[in-house]
Design an enzyme around this catalytic site. Structure first.
Site, short mmCIF file in Angstrom:
data_model
loop_
_atom_site.label_atom_id
_atom_site.label_comp_id
_atom_site.label_asym_id
_atom_site.label_seq_id
_atom_site.Cartn_x
_atom_site.Cartn_y
_atom_site.Cartn_z
N HIS A 146 0.87 -1.19 0.00
CA HIS A 146 0.00 0.00 0.00
C HIS A 146 0.90 1.24 0.00
CE1 HIS A 146 -3.68 2.20 2.00
NE2 HIS A 146 -3.01 2.99 1.18
N HIS B 178 1.42 4.85 -2.60
CA HIS B 178 1.06 5.63 -3.78
C HIS B 178 2.31 6.29 -4.34
CE1 HIS B 178 -3.25 5.32 -2.71
NE2 HIS B 178 -2.76 5.30 -1.48
N HIS C 137 -9.47 1.14 -0.89
CA HIS C 137 -9.37 1.84 0.38
C HIS C 137 -10.75 1.83 1.04
CE1 HIS C 137 -5.62 3.12 -1.29
NE2 HIS C 137 -5.40 4.09 -0.41
N GLU D 128 -10.94 3.83 6.54
CA GLU D 128 -9.92 4.78 7.02
C GLU D 128 -10.67 5.95 7.62
OE1 GLU D 128 -6.21 7.53 5.36
OE2 GLU D 128 -7.76 6.85 3.98
N ASP E 156 1.99 4.14 2.68
CA ASP E 156 0.94 4.97 2.09
C ASP E 156 1.52 6.06 1.21
OD1 ASP E 156 -1.64 5.74 1.52
OD2 ASP E 156 -2.13 6.48 3.51
N ASP E 157 1.78 7.24 1.77
CA ASP E 157 2.36 8.37 1.03
C ASP E 157 3.59 8.85 1.80
OD1 ASP E 157 0.18 9.04 -1.14
OD2 ASP E 157 -0.90 8.71 0.75
#
EC number: 3.5.4.2
Length: 339
Positions: free
Chosen positions: A14, A16, A194, A197, A275-276
């Site tokens: 996961h 991006h 997703h 969250e 994630d990011d």
């Protein structure tokens, strides 16, 4: 413990790619492409990363992505991420990319995919990092837009293995994309989404029942629904949890409040992801290390989290077995993996 966590073979499921755009590369690409940024220095960009919620982050995220223009830009973005993987012993990764973020700016989807794919190929050849690519739809846009994006991507179908669903979760339930996910599955793609969250547990149910996902991205709010927890444990649906992200986006007030270890002990197939990472304060290594500092994470739990990620990877049984052997060999070679 921190050396153990840094050295342990890991898989990331996961992440991006646009969210791995570090300020230094953002400035470099902006200069290369003649784009004027609203910040004058790298430090100003990092200060802007002190956002208050998911939407604030997304606004910054999409602005940063505007510097990505050419195939070489997408190559450089992906390669920079793979070099981070190399330093942190991430031996397999399955990154997301958001084609609509770029096609809406007039960038051809082939430019995006070709740059990313070339870097992933070089990552396999030069760094020994295996990978699978996931195309994500932006859920704040329409399902019709997602259908167009899927059609645009089909000529490059051999470059990605799954479709996903990201962006603003609140008010954009998985049900909105049921038909396009059905089309994607018909075309032979796996599906992830997703859910859970900022959105409620109901979105996790929808992702499972309507989108037929193989993995839930995030999923931490499933803890609010005991029946959902029981199902996730029984069916061993992987959750790609992102601890540092959840804290930065205020899903949890602090990391010591995070429920990842609780979910793990309830028998769920939980994994750790970044994630990011450029925006949320860390890649895979930092996520594991901060967990060890702020949660009662044991070595056994860390190994189980990594084991879960390899098991949940979209690879062949032989590839999966080879990765799990690398993890087992590491643990054996390191000595007693107990708490």
């Amino acid at each position: 413990m921190e050396h153990f966590l840094s050295s342990m073979p890991k898989a990331e499921l996961h992440m991006h790619l646009e969210g791995s755009l570090e300020p230094e590369l953002m400035f470099e690409l902006a200069q290369r492409n003649g784009i004027e940024l609203p910040w004058d220095t790298v430090d100003q960009v990092r200060a802007a990363y002190n956002f208050g919620n998911l939407q604030d982050f997304l606004d910054l995220y999409y602005q940063g992505a505007g510097v990505l223009q050419t195939e070489q830009d997408f190559y450089d973005l992906t390669w920079a991420y793979l070099k981070q993987c190399e330093t942190q012993n991430v031996i397999h990764t399955e990154p997301f990319f958001d084609p609509q973020t770029h096609t809406a700016r007039g960038i051809d989807i082939g430019t995006v995919i070709s740059g990313i794919d070339r870097a992933l190929l070089h990552g396999r050849e030069q760094l020994g990092i295996s990978s699978r690519l996931i195309l994500s739809f932006l859920r704040h846009l329409s399902e019709e837009d997602a259908f167009r994006t899927l059609e645009q991507a089909l000529p490059y179908r051999d470059k990605f293995v799954a479709v996903g669903l990201d962006s603003s979760e609140a008010g954009n339930p998985p049900a909105k994309f049921q038909r396009v996910f059905e089309k994607a599955r018909h075309e032979g793609f796996l599906t992830v989404a997703h859910a859970g969250e900022e959105g409620p547990p109901e979105y996790v149910w929808q992702a499972l029942d309507l989108l037929k996902v193989s993995r839930i991205d995030h999923g931490v709010r499933a803890s609010e629904d005991p029946a959902l927890i029981e199902r996730l444990a029984r069916e061993q649906i992987p959750l790609t949890v992102c601890p540092l992200s959840n804290v930065r986006l205020r899903v949890f007030r602090s990391l010591d409040q995070h429920n990842i270890l609780q979910l793990l002990e309830q028998g769920l197939k939980v994994t750790v992801n970044s994630d990011d990472p450029a925006y949320f304060g860390g890649y895979m290594g930092e996520n594991f290390i901060e967990m060890s500092r702020q949660l009662p994470l044991t070595r056994d739990q860390a190994v189980q989290l990594s084991h879960n990620a390899f098991e949940a990877a979209f690879v062949s049984d032989d590839e999966k077995a080879a990765m799990l052997r690398r993890l087992d060999d590491f643990v054996t070679g390191y000595g007693n993996a107990g708490a």
